[in-house]
Design a protein around this motif. Structure first.
Motif, mmCIF file in Angstrom:
data_model
loop_
_atom_site.group_PDB
_atom_site.id
_atom_site.type_symbol
_atom_site.label_atom_id
_atom_site.label_comp_id
_atom_site.label_asym_id
_atom_site.label_seq_id
_atom_site.Cartn_x
_atom_site.Cartn_y
_atom_site.Cartn_z
ATOM 1 N N ALA A 172 0.842 -1.211 0.000
ATOM 2 C CA ALA A 172 0.000 0.000 0.000
ATOM 3 C C ALA A 172 0.869 1.251 0.000
ATOM 4 N N MET A 173 1.982 1.222 0.727
ATOM 5 C CA MET A 173 2.892 2.380 0.750
ATOM 6 C C MET A 173 3.449 2.647 -0.648
ATOM 7 N N ILE A 174 3.846 1.587 -1.340
ATOM 8 C CA ILE A 174 4.429 1.744 -2.689
ATOM 9 C C ILE A 174 3.374 2.258 -3.674
ATOM 10 N N ILE A 175 2.177 1.684 -3.614
ATOM 11 C CA ILE A 175 1.112 2.118 -4.529
ATOM 12 C C ILE A 175 0.727 3.570 -4.264
ATOM 13 N N GLU A 176 0.625 3.930 -2.979
ATOM 14 C CA GLU A 176 0.297 5.328 -2.652
ATOM 15 C C GLU A 176 1.397 6.276 -3.128
ATOM 16 N N GLY A 177 2.655 5.822 -3.014
ATOM 17 C CA GLY A 177 3.755 6.652 -3.486
ATOM 18 C C GLY A 177 3.656 6.909 -4.985
ATOM 19 N N LEU A 178 3.358 5.867 -5.739
ATOM 20 C CA LEU A 178 3.257 6.023 -7.201
ATOM 21 C C LEU A 178 2.073 6.910 -7.584
ATOM 22 N N ILE A 179 0.933 6.695 -6.942
ATOM 23 C CA ILE A 179 -0.251 7.512 -7.263
ATOM 24 C C ILE A 179 -0.020 8.962 -6.858
ATOM 25 N N THR A 180 0.641 9.160 -5.724
ATOM 26 C CA THR A 180 0.943 10.526 -5.280
ATOM 27 C C THR A 180 1.877 11.229 -6.265
ATOM 28 N N LEU A 181 2.841 10.494 -6.798
ATOM 29 C CA LEU A 181 3.745 11.054 -7.808
ATOM 30 C C LEU A 181 2.956 11.605 -9.000
ATOM 31 N N PHE A 182 2.017 10.816 -9.501
ATOM 32 C CA PHE A 182 1.214 11.265 -10.644
ATOM 33 C C PHE A 182 0.265 12.403 -10.250
ATOM 34 N N LEU A 183 -0.329 12.321 -9.050
ATOM 35 C CA LEU A 183 -1.278 13.355 -8.625
ATOM 36 C C LEU A 183 -0.601 14.709 -8.444
ATOM 37 N N ILE A 184 0.584 14.717 -7.848
ATOM 38 C CA ILE A 184 1.284 15.998 -7.652
ATOM 39 C C ILE A 184 1.678 16.599 -9.001
ATOM 40 N N ASN A 185 2.147 15.772 -9.917
ATOM 41 C CA ASN A 185 2.469 16.286 -11.259
ATOM 42 C C ASN A 185 1.231 16.883 -11.923
ATOM 43 N N TYR A 186 0.093 16.202 -11.740
ATOM 44 C CA TYR A 186 -1.164 16.711 -12.315
ATOM 45 C C TYR A 186 -1.551 18.050 -11.673
ATOM 46 N N LEU A 187 -1.468 18.115 -10.332
ATOM 47 C CA LEU A 187 -1.854 19.338 -9.631
ATOM 48 C C LEU A 187 -0.931 20.491 -10.012
ATOM 49 N N LYS A 188 0.348 20.225 -10.205
ATOM 50 C CA LYS A 188 1.280 21.290 -10.578
ATOM 51 C C LYS A 188 0.956 21.874 -11.945
ATOM 52 N N LYS A 189 0.415 21.042 -12.828
ATOM 53 C CA LYS A 189 0.064 21.531 -14.165
ATOM 54 C C LYS A 189 -1.305 22.193 -14.182
ATOM 55 N N SER A 190 -2.272 21.619 -13.457
ATOM 56 C CA SER A 190 -3.649 22.104 -13.555
ATOM 57 C C SER A 190 -3.980 23.168 -12.510
ATOM 58 N N MET A 191 -3.436 23.045 -11.278
ATOM 59 C CA MET A 191 -3.718 24.013 -10.214
ATOM 60 C C MET A 191 -2.427 24.325 -9.450
ATOM 61 N N PRO A 192 -1.466 24.980 -10.080
ATOM 62 C CA PRO A 192 -0.142 25.182 -9.458
ATOM 63 C C PRO A 192 -0.187 25.966 -8.154
ATOM 64 N N THR A 193 -1.148 26.876 -7.987
ATOM 65 C CA THR A 193 -1.192 27.689 -6.759
ATOM 66 C C THR A 193 -1.597 26.870 -5.534
ATOM 67 N N LEU A 194 -2.202 25.701 -5.776
ATOM 68 C CA LEU A 194 -2.665 24.861 -4.667
ATOM 69 C C LEU A 194 -1.511 24.377 -3.804
ATOM 70 N N LEU A 195 -0.322 24.268 -4.409
ATOM 71 C CA LEU A 195 0.832 23.721 -3.691
ATOM 72 C C LEU A 195 1.864 24.787 -3.347
ATOM 73 N N ASP A 196 1.476 26.047 -3.455
ATOM 74 C CA ASP A 196 2.427 27.142 -3.191
ATOM 75 C C ASP A 196 2.974 27.103 -1.774
ATOM 76 N N GLU A 197 2.120 26.744 -0.803
ATOM 77 C CA GLU A 197 2.531 26.812 0.602
ATOM 78 C C GLU A 197 3.663 25.847 0.935
ATOM 79 N N VAL A 198 3.726 24.724 0.205
ATOM 80 C CA VAL A 198 4.782 23.742 0.488
ATOM 81 C C VAL A 198 5.923 23.821 -0.526
ATOM 82 N N ASN A 199 5.862 24.831 -1.406
ATOM 83 C CA ASN A 199 6.970 25.084 -2.351
ATOM 84 C C ASN A 199 7.312 23.874 -3.214
ATOM 85 N N LEU A 200 6.305 23.227 -3.755
ATOM 86 C CA LEU A 200 6.572 22.100 -4.663
ATOM 87 C C LEU A 200 6.573 22.586 -6.107
#
Length: 200
Positions: A172-200
């Motif tokens: 479950a840790m590995i699967i969550e890591g992979l899905i999180t990798l794709f989700l963060i990349n998606y969020l950075k492209k579609s809603m970049p301001t959402l992650l401004d507070e954590v400087n990603l």
């Protein structure tokens, strides 16, 4: 990773509930009006993600997305996941009401810790992909450790089960890591301001 009613000792239930109430009050104190919609949305994502079961041998694991929810919400994660856990306990029978405080600590505290770790740049020594993967992996790892710790503190006979839970959740840790990798990349492209507070 939900604990049902009647599993934990009364001492652990009371202690975890008091600690959880403290974090929820902190969450309410730091909430911002313009974040209410995203808090509700993240709670809904947590609620729905638990329906996505992935077969794994004789058992199944389900998503929680704690890493993504943590870095988006920060301290508001306690309020968001409290509402989702309360709905899961009352509508679906996932977890219990007396164990709600423990379940909140198991789910929300790792997400908040991941927010703090990311915001303070403690994962910046990793490559970008490994950092995004680690956000998801570590959130579930910490959640599993908290689950095992709460069970071990509750009754001596749960000690062996605690070790088993840690090993059983590695996929479950590995699967969550992979899905999180794709989700963060998606969020950075579609809603970049959402992650401004954590400087990603």
């Amino acid at each position: 990773m939900h604990i049902s009613d009647g599993i934990l000792s009364s001492e652990v239930v009371i202690t975890s509930s008091v600690i959880a109430i403290g974090f929820v009050l902190y969450s309410l104190k730091t909430i911002k009006n313009n974040n209410i919609a995203i808090i509700a949305a993240m709670g809904a994502i947590f609620f729905i993600a638990s329906f996505i079961h992935i077969p794994l041998g004789p058992t199944q694991i389900h998503l929680v997305l704690l890493g993504v929810i943590g870095i988006v919400l920060g301290s508001s994660v306690f309020l968001s996941i409290l509402i989702a856990l309360l709905l899961q306990a009352t509508l679906l029978g996932y977890g219990g009401l007396t164990s709600l405080g423990s379940n909140l600590l198991i789910m929300a505290l790792p997400a908040f810790l991941i927010y703090l770790i990311t915001k303070n740049g403690l994962l910046n020594f990793l490559s970008q992909k490994m950092k995004y993967f680690s956000i998801g992996f570590l959130a579930v790892f910490l959640s599993t450790i908290f689950l095992a710790l709460i069970l071990a503190l509750s009754k001596d006979e749960y000690l062996y089960a605690s070790y088993t839970i840690i090993f059983a959740n590695i996929p479950a840790m590995i699967i969550e890591g992979l899905i999180t990798l794709f989700l963060i990349n998606y969020l950075k492209k579609s809603m970049p301001t959402l992650l401004d507070e954590v400087n990603l």
